[in-house]
Design a protein around this motif. Structure first.
Motif, short mmCIF file in Angstrom:
data_model
loop_
_atom_site.label_atom_id
_atom_site.label_comp_id
_atom_site.label_asym_id
_atom_site.label_seq_id
_atom_site.Cartn_x
_atom_site.Cartn_y
_atom_site.Cartn_z
N TYR A 160 6.43 -11.69 8.98
CA TYR A 160 5.25 -11.04 8.41
C TYR A 160 5.68 -9.85 7.55
O TYR A 160 5.18 -8.75 7.65
N ARG A 167 1.70 -18.25 14.65
CA ARG A 167 1.50 -17.84 13.26
C ARG A 167 0.01 -17.64 12.96
O ARG A 167 -0.38 -16.67 12.32
N THR A 175 -0.03 -13.50 12.81
CA THR A 175 0.24 -13.07 11.44
C THR A 175 -0.72 -13.65 10.41
O THR A 175 -0.74 -13.20 9.27
#
Length: 463
Positions: free
Chosen positions: A108, A265, A269
């Motif tokens: 990220y 994910r 992020t």
């Protein structure tokens, strides 16, 4: 409905300042009389906690402010680090639902770990740690809270803090829905608590200069503003993964619609690509740039009268349900059109009868060139002064002297409302009209329903 107007709220906070500065000359009766002028029925101790007066062994805020940090992801950790470096602040509690190694944040933009373990290692292993924000707020001796949860948690965490009489540094966007924003705004404005939102561009010299140039007429009559935002996350195809031990997936989802699909994910992020948790870049970055546009126009206490989408492209597959491209215009009573799009240059561009001015985090320039170099005189309209250098120290200044914060609750709500109205308009792909005074969509029941949403049990938005 509001019991206290924005102007009365500012009056109340300034009377608190008078009290602290003139405790010997203003008695309790005079203070309550002044507060009553703002239409707020409060008792003296309700507004000013014992810790603020240095009673019962508590340290007065003029010496040390005790702070709890709720939400220790990328933004929350960064915010806490800023407050941790302020010698006026002591971090006394940490809270996050992620007690894993925190490696989910890799990729990220950095390779640093986040979450509870990483925060304790950074700020102190002796700081009490909690999984549930409600437990944090039951701890004695906490003066203020900094909170940086995902957007779908903003309202409930903020309301809980204010209910306990805490001053709050809350992240933008203010809330996930317009209705949440109305409830939170009303609660804060009737509480006497200081609220500052993390729309920190108001604390950057270039944006202050741009806003003052516009405010003082150096661009002439403003007719149009173009706002450029980053695009939403690419619609990647992700596979479900097991929930890691130490991560409270149920608590992370909280009031949002329940999902059994966990992927690090998507959760850590890229959650702003999922409508259940966020409105995407229109609210994320819109909370920054629309805030500056409205600040410059002097109408950050108002809202648009009509919202018109002109371009929208939706993803065909992948985890994200946010638009890949969008353009929407907000029309205000002063005749100004504000166009917001991820196809414009990232920043805010003002078009006036005397020229145009562009400002971003990287640059400020104008046509004609000299406008951007205008020296604003002390006698002209000057905007909020930052007394110690940045958005975080400005919040602590406001906590100490009880002055209105840089981006206070009503400002944050008005900006967020504009962003969320834009989201509703492009979701339905049709214009919508907004009743500015009564804060509701008119003539479109389907659009009006999107101003609110049901919570997952057991969570409830207070009436």
């Amino acid at each position: 409905m509001l019991d206290t107007t924005a102007e009365e709220y500012r009056f109340l906070l300034n009377r608190l300042t008078d009290y602290f500065n003139n405790k010997n000359s203003m008695n309790r009766r005079e203070f309550i009389k002044n507060v009553a002028r703002a239409g707020v029925a409060v008792g003296f101790p309700t507004i000013i906690p014992a810790s603020a007066l240095g009673k019962d062994g508590a340290v007065a805020p003029s010496e040390r402010i005790t702070m709890a940090s709720i939400g220790l992801g990328t933004q929350g950790t960064a915010n806490t680090k800023n407050f941790f470096s302020d010698k006026r602040v002591q971090i006394v509690a940490l809270c996050d639902v992620n007690n894993t190694e925190g490696r989910q944040y890799y990729g990220y933009g950095n390779n640093e770990t986040r979450g509870m373990r990483a925060a304790r290692a950074q700020f102190g292993m002796d700081i009490p740690a909690f999984n549930d924000f409600r437990e944090v707020l039951e701890q004695p001796g906490i003066d203020v809270v900094t909170t940086a949860t995902p957007d779908h948690w903003h309202a409930l965490v903020g309301l809980a803090c204010v209910a306990k009489g805490k001053d709050v540094f809350g992240e933008k966007p203010l809330t996930r829905t317009i209705r949440e924003g109305q409830v939170l705004r009303d609660s804060v404005m009737n509480s006497g608590c200081i609220w500052q939102t993390g729309s920190w561009q108001r604390s950057l010299p270039a944006f202050v200069r741009a806003a003052e140039i516009v405010r003082n007429g150096y661009l002439g009559q403003i007719s149009r503003i173009k706002i450029g935002l980053p695009s939403n996350f690419k619609a990647e195809t992700l596979s479900p993964e097991p929930v890691p031990e130490g991560f409270d997936w149920e608590m992370w989802q909280g009031p949002a619609p329940r999902s059994s699909f966990y992927n690090p994910r998507r959760t850590f992020t890229r959650w702003r690509g999922v409508t259940n948790y966020s409105a995407g870049k229109i609210a994320d970055w819109g909370a920054h740039h629309l805030d500056i546009a409205l600040w410059a126009l002097g109408c950050d206490d108002s809202g648009p009268k009509e919202i018109v989408p002109t371009h929208i492209e939706w993803p065909k597959d992948g985890f994200s349900d946010q638009p890949m491209k969008f353009r929407v215009s907000l029309f205000y009573n002063n005749g100004v059109e504000i166009e917001i799009s991820d196809m414009n240059r990232n920043g805010v561009e003002f078009f006036g009868s005397k020229g145009k001015l562009f400002v971003s985090r990287e640059t400020i320039f104008s046509d004609p060139i000299g406008i951007a170099e205008t020296r604003i005189l002390p006698t002209e309209d000057r905007l909020f002064p930052i007394r110690h250098g940045d958005h975080f120290t400005a919040f602590i200044d406001s906590v100490l002297d009880r002055r209105i914060a840089v981006t206070d609750i009503d400002v944050a709500h008005r900006t967020n409302t504009g962003c969320l109205l834009a989201e509703i308009a492009y979701k339905l792909n049709r214009p919508i009209k907004w009743d500015i005074k009564n804060e509701k969509i008119i003539g479109d029941e389907q659009a009006a329903r999107l101003c609110d949403r049901a919570y997952s049990a057991p969570w409830v938005l207070p009436a």
